[in-house]
Design a protein around this motif. Sequence first.
Motif, PDB file in Angstrom:
ATOM      1  N   TYR A  34       0.835  -1.205   0.000  1.00 17.42           N
ATOM      2  CA  TYR A  34       0.000   0.000   0.000  1.00 17.42           C
ATOM      3  C   TYR A  34       0.870   1.256   0.000  1.00 17.42           C
ATOM      4  N   GLU A  35       1.909   1.289   0.818  1.00 17.73           N
ATOM      5  CA  GLU A  35       2.791   2.457   0.874  1.00 17.73           C
ATOM      6  C   GLU A  35       3.510   2.676  -0.454  1.00 17.73           C
ATOM      7  N   ALA A  36       3.924   1.596  -1.119  1.00 16.33           N
ATOM      8  CA  ALA A  36       4.565   1.727  -2.427  1.00 16.33           C
ATOM      9  C   ALA A  36       3.586   2.293  -3.458  1.00 16.33           C
ATOM     10  N   GLU A  96       1.578   6.847  -6.750  1.00 17.13           N
ATOM     11  CA  GLU A  96       0.423   7.626  -7.206  1.00 17.13           C
ATOM     12  C   GLU A  96       0.420   9.056  -6.683  1.00 17.13           C
ATOM     13  N   ARG A  97       1.009   9.275  -5.512  1.00 16.37           N
ATOM     14  CA  ARG A  97       0.987  10.596  -4.873  1.00 16.37           C
ATOM     15  C   ARG A  97       2.368  10.922  -4.298  1.00 16.37           C
ATOM     16  N   TRP A 116       3.941  13.517  -3.830  1.00 22.39           N
ATOM     17  CA  TRP A 116       4.022  14.703  -2.949  1.00 22.39           C
ATOM     18  C   TRP A 116       3.744  14.377  -1.484  1.00 22.39           C
ATOM     19  N   LEU A 117       3.183  13.194  -1.225  1.00 19.63           N
ATOM     20  CA  LEU A 117       2.933  12.789   0.154  1.00 19.63           C
ATOM     21  C   LEU A 117       4.145  12.129   0.813  1.00 19.63           C
ATOM     22  N   VAL A 118       5.108  11.752  -0.012  1.00 21.91           N
ATOM     23  CA  VAL A 118       6.279  11.052   0.519  1.00 21.91           C
ATOM     24  C   VAL A 118       7.265  12.069   1.058  1.00 21.91           C
ATOM     25  N   PRO A 119       7.657  11.926   2.327  1.00 18.13           N
ATOM     26  CA  PRO A 119       8.620  12.893   2.892  1.00 18.13           C
ATOM     27  C   PRO A 119       9.970  12.769   2.176  1.00 18.13           C
ATOM     28  N   THR A 120      10.592  13.900   1.969  1.00 18.85           N
ATOM     29  CA  THR A 120      11.916  13.895   1.354  1.00 18.85           C
ATOM     30  C   THR A 120      12.970  14.150   2.429  1.00 18.85           C
ATOM     31  N   VAL A 121      14.121  13.518   2.229  1.00 15.63           N
ATOM     32  CA  VAL A 121      15.217  13.683   3.178  1.00 15.63           C
ATOM     33  C   VAL A 121      16.124  14.787   2.658  1.00 15.63           C
ATOM     34  N   ALA A 122      16.376  15.784   3.481  1.00 12.07           N
ATOM     35  CA  ALA A 122      17.201  16.923   3.046  1.00 12.07           C
ATOM     36  C   ALA A 122      18.662  16.626   3.232  1.00 12.07           C
TER      37      ALA A 122
END
Length: 197
Positions: free
Chosen positions: A181-183, A188-189, A191-197
């Motif tokens: 489900y997370e994959a 699909e979205r 923009w919901l996945v946090p990005t690591v700076a």
Amino acid sequence: MTPIERVSGRAIPFGAKNVDTDIIIPARWLKTISREGLGAGAFETVRAEPGNVFDDPEYAGAPILIAGDNFGCGSSREHAAWALNDLGITAVIAPSFSDIFASNAFKNGILTVELPQGAIDRLMGVALHDPIHIDLDTQTVTTPFQGRFTFAIDPFRKACLMQGLDEIGLTLARADAISAYEAKVSAERPWLVPTVA
């Protein structure tokens, strides 16, 4: 959680009715967040009485507790289930249980068996000298004297207890579905996945 299929051995013939969680574990023991060591405080007020059943060497290590009606009433303290676990109790047999206690017991791997008062009376007599056997798969309580009592249990709770699954275990059992489900959500979205700076 340790799976429960059968519980066999001596049973503590307590039999008292309306045993609230403050009797099971007094409030002064609630300052801990550890589940360990609470067995020492279990039934402290009862154990203060000479000749009490909990300190009788005859029942040392007994995995079953026989109680009276309305066991576990009172406050919703989960410490009551922790104390019973630490005392070595795997199953409690009584005519009825407080809903909150029954839920806490289940979540902590304690089987609660509801039987009518007549069966409790017979088991109290057997417990004085002989072992009692509980088979969760067949939902029966038996004695060496051909006594056989059937009990009802919610099928979900039965499956969880037999497989040793608590809430964390249930979640981990669905790890593949959660990952899939997370994959899917990540694809699909994005923009919901946090990005690591």
